[in-house]
Structures are given as C-alpha cells and as structure tokens.
Write a protein that holds these residues in place. Structure first.
Motif: not given
Ligand SMILES: NC(=O)c1ccc[n+]([C@@H]2O[C@H](COP(=O)([O-])OP(=O)(O)OC[C@H]3O[C@@H](n4cnc5c(N)ncnc54)[C@H](OP(=O)(O)O)[C@@H]3O)[C@@H](O)[C@H]2O)c1
Length: 279
Positions: A178-187, A260-274
């Motif tokens: 959830l940290w990887h998913e929600l950080t870009p959304m301000g959470v 790797a998960t995004a690549a497997l399912f042809d989805l977008e990935h952006k790295a998150v800094e932590g």
C-alpha cells in the motif's frame, strides 16, 4: 531523526481527526495521547466501554481536543458498517490499525483452530476492511496517513507463535504494497515492526515484558516516521535484528518487485522514494 511533519504541518496532513483501531489501552492509548498532544482529535475503537470512556475524558481534559469512543469488535461481521456509521461525519486524516497482540503462547496443534481464525480476523481481515475504507477516503482527500502496527515476529515463522507471526507478516507486507500504491496519491503508509513493549495485553503473559519498551516511545516514534515509509522498527536492538534479517534494502526490493509485477501484466510502474527502517 527529524520528523517529516511537525506542528501545524502534522495537523494539516493527519488531522483534524485520527481513528485508532484498538485505541483504549497499551500502544493504542499511547497513540491516542500522542496524537492529542499534537492537536489532533481522536476517535478510538475498542470492545470495552469503560476504558474507552476514561481515555476520551482524559484526552478532552488533558489536551483540550475532541474525542469519540467507538465500541466495536474488530473481528465482528458488522465491522465496516459500525465503524463507518461512527466516523462518516468526521474529517479523518489518519487511520491507525493498532490492535492485534498475541495473548497466548502455544503450539498450533495444542488449541483448536478457533483462536487462530480469530487472530486472522483481527490481524488480516480487520486491516483489509478498514484500510480499504479509510484508504478510499484519504486518497479522495489527497493527503493523510495509514499506519499498521506489526511486529518483529513477522521476520520468520515462530514456534509457539506460528499464527501470530504469520498474521504480522501479512500486516508488514500489506503496508509495503500500500505504501507503493498510495504514496503517489498523497497518503503516507507506514508499517511499524515493534519488539517487546510494556502493555497490559502482554504483561500478564510473562514477567519478562516488565523491562520492555515504553508504549509512548513506540507511538511517538511511529508518528514521527509518518512520511518516511514503508516501515519503521522502534529501538536500536530491534533494528539490528531486522537489519540482519533483511540484508536487501526494502525500498529497492519493493520497487523491484512492483516493477517486475507491472512488466508481467503490461501495467505502468513508477518507482517510489522511501526511507529504510533504521534511518
Ligand atoms: N506489546 C508488545 O510487546 C508488542 C510487540 C510487538 C508488536 N506489538 C503490536 O502492537 C499492537 C498493540 O499491542 P498492545 O500490546 O498495545 O495490545 P493489543 O491487545 O493489541 O491492543 C489493545 C487495544 O486493542 C483493543 N482491542 C483488542 N482486541 C480488540 C478487538 N477484537 N476489537 C476491538 N478492539 C480490540 C483493546 O481494547 P478492548 O480489549 O476493550 O477491546 C485495547 O484498546 C499489536 O498490533 C501488536 O501486535 C505489540
């Protein structure tokens, strides 16, 4: 360590209300008091009415904040409806899923599956249901935090605590995703891997907890680390244990697994800094 958000910035991001699931006692009550001390109103969830009422009275008189006690069982079927009805009118900026300590030490086969299943409800189902609910509200708001109390017991399967360590592993890994998913959304999402801490829930299980960490230290350090996720380990000795077990930096690992998960399912990935748990 300097907290990422202090004073008005903390209140602006995580206030005006915080909800603490399991907030009347132990580390949860310490979260409630720390939050009130930072000027944030607190809605605390617990099963017993009187400790909740006493906590709320103390928060109002000692800190001058608003406080609401919500009597509910986090393992109950009606959890979402009960918590929703009690908090829908509040502008919630922070949700803390705190409850989940193990009150028994026994081998898996010594007890029936009921205790294991109730721990799964408390430590897996409850966090899913409520972090999904508050996660939606927080991302809509565009700022806030989700904090999950986990345990060092998550680092490996443990004899006498097989179910507890497995459920705490779930909490840690859920917080990281959830940290990887929600950080870009301000959470800001943070998983806290506490070691032994002096609380009522565990003191009756062994005298050895008498010398353990102070709940206030765990709670204030965790709040200071909001925005420095994905996870934090309170205490230098506990950090040394985690560092030895997690030689690969977690931030790089989570980004790598997500890519790797995004690549497997042809989805977008952006790295998150932590930040790493010992920084
Ligand atoms: N203490 C430690 O040594 C230690 C070590 C590592 C990690 N942790 C983690 O830190 C967190 C807090 O631990 P803690 O020791 O403070 O004790 P805890 O038993 O997890 O939390 C106590 C609080 O949760 C409430 N609660 C417990 N079960 C509930 C349920 N089913 N529904 C609603 N509320 C419930 C209690 O009130 P009611 O009883 O009135 O419901 C009380 O307010 C846990 O997630 C634990 O795994 C603790």
């Amino acid at each position: 360590m300097t907290a990422r958000y202090e004073g008005e910035a903390f209140k602006e991001r995580f206030g005006p209300w915080a909800v603490v699931a399991g907030g009347s006692d132990g580390i949860g009550a310490a979260f409630a008091r720390e939050l009130a001390g930072r000027g944030v109103n607190v809605a605390a969830i617990a099963r017993r009415k009187e400790p909740l009422a006493a906590l709320c009275r103390g928060l109002r008189t000692d800190y001058g904040v608003e406080a609401r006690g919500i009597q509910a069982d986090l393992t109950g079927d009606d959890l979402l409806r009960e918590v929703g009805a009690a908090t829908d009118d509040l502008d919630v900026g922070l949700f803390v899923y705190n409850a989940g300590a193990s009150s028994r030490s026994e081998e898996f086969l010594q007890a029936g599956p009921e205790y294991a299943l109730s721990m799964m409800n408390l430590n897996c189902r409850g966090p899913i249901v409520l972090s999904h609910h508050f996660g939606q509200r927080l991302t809509k708001r565009g700022r806030g935090g989700l904090l999950f109390m986990s345990s060092l017991a998550c680092l490996a399967g443990c004899h006498y605590q097989a179910i507890y360590s497995a459920t705490k592993s779930f909490d840690t890994i859920l917080a990281e995703g959830l940290w990887h998913e929600l950080t870009p959304m301000g959470v800001d999402v943070l998983g806290v891997l506490a070691g032994a801490t002096r609380t009522e829930s565990v003191l009756h299980t062994s005298d050895n907890f008498k010398d353990a960490m102070d709940p206030a230290e765990v709670a204030s350090g965790a709040l200071d680390h909001l925005g420095c996720g994905p996870n934090w380990v309170p205490g230098e000795t506990n950090q040394a244990v985690a560092r030895g077990t997690w030689p690969v930096p977690r931030v790089a690992l989570i980004n790598g697994m997500s890519q790797a998960t995004a690549a497997l399912f042809d989805l977008e990935h952006k790295a998150v800094e932590g930040q790493e748990f010992h920084e």
